[in-house]
Design an enzyme around this catalytic site. Structure first.
Site, mmCIF file in Angstrom:
data_model
loop_
_atom_site.group_PDB
_atom_site.id
_atom_site.type_symbol
_atom_site.label_atom_id
_atom_site.label_comp_id
_atom_site.label_asym_id
_atom_site.label_seq_id
_atom_site.Cartn_x
_atom_site.Cartn_y
_atom_site.Cartn_z
ATOM 1 N N ASP A 329 0.863 -1.168 0.000
ATOM 2 C CA ASP A 329 0.000 0.000 0.000
ATOM 3 C C ASP A 329 0.909 1.230 0.000
ATOM 4 O O ASP A 329 2.126 1.103 -0.037
ATOM 5 C CB ASP A 329 -0.932 -0.003 1.214
ATOM 6 C CG ASP A 329 -0.163 -0.009 2.543
ATOM 7 O OD1 ASP A 329 1.078 0.058 2.511
ATOM 8 O OD2 ASP A 329 -0.819 -0.071 3.596
ATOM 9 N N ASP A 594 -5.880 -7.005 4.843
ATOM 10 C CA ASP A 594 -4.679 -7.515 4.180
ATOM 11 C C ASP A 594 -4.430 -8.992 4.469
ATOM 12 O O ASP A 594 -3.522 -9.587 3.887
ATOM 13 C CB ASP A 594 -3.444 -6.715 4.635
ATOM 14 C CG ASP A 594 -3.456 -5.286 4.128
ATOM 15 O OD1 ASP A 594 -3.789 -5.092 2.952
ATOM 16 O OD2 ASP A 594 -3.144 -4.377 4.913
#
Length: 849
Positions: A329, A594
């Site tokens: 990210d 995640d």
């Protein structure tokens, strides 16, 4: 500890379960919890994080060849050959103890490292919440659960507020399941037990309080793990080691049967022939390979820890070194991770104190997953909220992408929602203008969109704020998020990290491509990508991803650096596509959404301050969320892999050559070329330099690019250098038999010295692609090599020579041995140069091993 006879505790009331567990809604006392933990001990079935000393020691002697050899030792004792039997037994025990000492040290080192990143859970003890390690949870504990927390045991729900739990690891259900209070029938199937939480699952949103009923092997996940003996998927490195072992086993078994049959055919004593064949097998088999691998990996893990990288699963180090794509990210990785609020504005783009007030009400009173956005909103500007009180909350989740808080001021109630702009607008029917008028949303939609795009183009993250008045209604639910009035925007920013551009260039120089996967819109993603030097020529957005076939995505995914507007369930699809395209993929993430991506990646990477489920799913945990830290870890991972392969090269070149020579010599000699005890001593001595390989220096070019296990390459290496070794063995045979007219004892002594010294010295040649004199070995490797060479040369002149049936050698042989060794090194250097040139031509498109 109380015995709970409720095999179906979901069918009982909370009061009944609490009573039978002798607990209460305030949890256990510290004393009672400690007593239960001590009492259940090993019977809990929970992982202790280390192998027992006894198991590790016994494991050194489990090899089939070693067991057969020990059986032959017993037989030798019965037949009266106690001297040779004692020597063989002593060498086997010493070899096993060396392996045990190495692996025990490795296991202890890893245990200490894992203690750094223990997963904690909030539990009520003595009526107060405390944070403890998940391994310390006992039946009767009352656990407080928030979004991102892992569930530490099977338990009954006592309280719940919009609690959703991901149970994919246990039930295979993709979407989070809502957990509700209640009593269910005893025959309710696992995936329908909405009042029960299970080990191995985690909260995705909401809050809850659960009573732990079962822990360890008694949990549903524990039962499955125990019955199926579940273990993590095999890494490429483990796969390669297994195939390498099978290759050696096939060669060993073939050689053992052939040599034994030939010696029996030549009418040599059956027991001596059998021990000779077994000793050959031991000599060919690198029995210290498991210990060497453990030592190399644990040594690498310690060095990586010094570089602020904690390895949870040692075998993942190889994948870490092989990684050629890193998905990440942007928040906290490319950016500082310190979100700051730039402005709060109305639909016209003007500063709005009302928008800020409502946003702070929402952030101040929310009790879900703590995040930097709320911290930034609260820290922006002091606002007096003392006249407001919280009435209710609808926590954030990744489907709604909204967080709603119901506050009261006097008798009036107000619901404030904030979240992703599109999701906030979806719940609105009206909007408030700059002068305080409420109009239909459609009338201001173009202005809202233009303002959003203007903020996004500048790199700001935009959050929408909306409200709805509720009068005297004191409770809210998801269904109340409708008919709201859009109030304004929050523009947030996260500064780019200093030096991140250089770090990305360095990773690219290491053969690692960075790919950013973010939920932000493509304008924000493009702005950040431009600042850090990533290609923005092609940005793949979530909506476009949904319309692509797997084949189309696999063909495109390698060419794209930025993936924007990505939903949590799309991350896993991107990583799978990259793996199918031939990449070794790392994924770095620290959030609730995640977990699945971390599981499916070749290397799951998280950070020490990540949510529990992310740390649980990760193979590697960074003590700092910084790509520069990752860069150092990758280099250490590649060094570890390079040193592990060095041992494989050493064990399969000199050893294979010596054993092949021994097998050939037994065909034309009238006596055994080496006695079984001498073969075992040869193998033991050559192991000493190889045990220091974890500390060896590594050439810089060995860490420049990702490298992968290649069993074909190792097989070719073994054949080439085994042949070179064997050639000089036969030269030694000629010198001993034709020039020196050696008798059996002299022959064995001379060849023993040549075998050990050449095997020790050749390590310095094959440990590097460069000429050996241009690559400096590690200090301990050099010391061990010199020590073994000296010990081997003086052994025939010591009292131990009689024990092993050696005899002093002549000065002429020592001169001849020196010449043979010099020629051996020169030819090995020439063979190495030609071998790598051929390999470069063979696989020009592949990463150099």
């Amino acid at each position: 500890m109380p015995d709970l006879p409720l095999g179906t505790f979901w069918s009982e009331t909370a009061e009944t379960a609490l009573s039978q567990l002798k607990s209460n809604s305030g949890g256990l006392t510290s004393v009672e919890a400690g007593s239960r933990l001590s009492e259940q001990g090993a019977s809990s079935g929970r992982a202790k994080g280390s192998v027992s000393t006894a198991s590790l020691l016994i494991g050194q002697f489990k090899s089939p060849i070693i067991l057969i050899l020990l059986a032959a030792v017993v037989l030798s004792f019965f037949l009266g050959d106690s001297v040779n039997a004692s020597i063989i037994l002593g060498i086997v025990i010493i070899s096993g103890l060396l392996g045990f000492w190495q692996e025990r040290g490795a296991a202890d080192a890893v245990k200490k490292l894992l203690a750094i990143i223990q997963v904690k859970v909030s539990v009520l003890r003595d009526g107060k919440p405390v944070s403890i390690d998940t391994k310390e949870i006992v039946p009767g504990d009352v656990v407080l659960l928030n979004a991102g927390n892992v569930v530490p045991g099977d338990g009954l729900l006592l309280e719940s507020k919009s609690l959703f739990v991901n149970e994919a690891a246990l039930t295979g259900e993709t979407f989070p399941v809502e957990k509700l209070l209640g009593v269910l029938p005893a025959d309710t199937p696992l995936n329908k037990r909405t009042n029960t939480l299970f080990t191995g699952t985690y909260a995705t949103s909401g809050t809850g309080k659960i009573l732990i009923v079962q822990t360890g092997s008694q949990t549903e996940f524990g039962k499955v793990s125990e019955s199926l003996k579940l273990r993590p998927p095999e890494t490429e490195f483990e796969h390669g080691i297994r195939h390498f072992g099978l290759l050696l086993m096939q060669l060993t078994m073939l050689m053992v049967f052939a040599i034994f049959a030939i010696n029996v055919f030549l009418h040599r004593p059956v027991l001596s022939s059998f021990l000779f064949a077994l000793a050959l097998a031991v000599g060919l088999t690198p029995q210290l390979l498991p210990a060497i691998i453990s030592v190399n990996l644990s040594h690498g893990a310690r060095k990586m820890a010094a570089a602020k990288v904690i390895v949870k699963r040692l075998s993942s180090i190889e994948n870490f070194g092989s990684m050629d794509v890193l998905c990440s990210d942007k928040t906290g990785t490319l950016t500082l991770g310190e979100v700051k609020l730039d402005s709060s504005v109305n639909v016209d783009g003007g500063a709005s104190d009302k928008t800020l007030l409502y946003a702070q009400l929402n952030s101040h009173f929310q009790t879900g997953y703590s995040n930097p956005i709320d911290d930034a909103i609260i820290a922006f500007q002091p606002v007096d909220l003392s006249s407001y009180a919280k009435s209710d909350e609808e926590p954030y989740d990744f489907e709604r992408k909204r967080l709603s808080i119901l506050v009261s001021k006097g008798s009036d109630h107000l619901m404030v929602s904030k979240g992703a702009l599109s999701n906030i607008l979806a719940a609105c029917t009206t909007a408030e203008t700059a002068d305080g008028k409420v109009v239909e949303l459609a009338a201001l939609q173009p202005k809202i969109q233009a303002q959003f795009e203007a903020f996004s183009a500048k790199g700001f993250r935009v959050i929408g704020v909306a409200y709805r008045e509720f009068g005297d209604q004191a409770k809210i639910g998801k269904d109340d998020e409708k008919g709201m009035t859009f109030l304004g925007f929050l523009a947030l920013f996260d500064p780019i990290k200093e030096g991140i551009v250089d770090t990305i260039k360095t990773l690219r120089g290491l053969g690692i491509s960075l790919k950013v996967i973010t939920g932000d819109n493509r304008l924000v993603a493009a702005n950040v990508g431009k600042q850090v030097g990533l290609s923005t020529a092609s940005i793949l957005a979530g909506p476009d991803l949904n319309s692509m076939s797997p084949d189309a995505l696999r063909a495109l995914v390698s060419k794209v650096d930025i993936f924007a507007e990505i939903e949590p369930n799309q991350k896993e699809r991107l990583i799978v596509a990259l793996k199918q395209a031939g990449h070794v993929v790392g994924y770095i993430g620290d959030g609730i959404n995640d977990a699945s991506a971390l599981h499916v990646a070749d290397v799951g990477i998280s950070v020490a301050n990540a949510v529990d489920v992310a740390k649980e799913a990760a193979d590697i945990v960074l003590l700092e969320k910084d790509l520069a830290v990752l860069e150092n870890g990758v280099k250490e991972g590649r060094i570890t892999f390079a040193n592990t392969l060095k041992y494989v090269f050493m064990a399969t070149s000199a050893n294979f050559g010596n054993m092949f020579s021994m097998a050939g010599a037994s065909l034309f000699l009238s006596f055994l070329p080496l006695l079984p005890t001498q073969i075992l001593l040869t193998n033991l001595l050559t192991d000493f330099p190889e045990m220091t390989i974890a500390t060896d220096s590594v050439d810089p070019e060995m860490v420049e690019l990702p490298r992968r296990w290649d069993i074909g390459f190792i097989r070719r290496f073994m054949m080439v250098f085994g042949l070179v070794s064997s050639i000089f063995d036969y030269v030694t045979f000629g010198v001993l038999l034709l020039l020196l007219k050696a008798n059996p004892d002299q022959f064995r002594t001379g060849w023993f010295m040549e075998s050990v010294v050449s095997a020790a010295i050749i390590v310095l040649v094959i440990r590097t692609r460069k000429p050996f004199y241009r690559s400096r070995p590690g200090k301990y490797l050099m010391i061990a090599t010199v020590a073994i060479v000296i010990a081997t040369l003086i052994l025939p002149f010591t009292p131990l020579a009689r024990v092993f049936q050696f005899t002093p050698v002549s000065l002429l042989f020592l001169v001849a041995l020196t010449l043979i060794l010099v020629m051996y090194i020169l030819v090995a250097e020439l063979a190495k140069t030609m071998f790598y040139k051929c390999e470069d031509r063979r696989q020009p498109e592949k990463i150099r091993r």
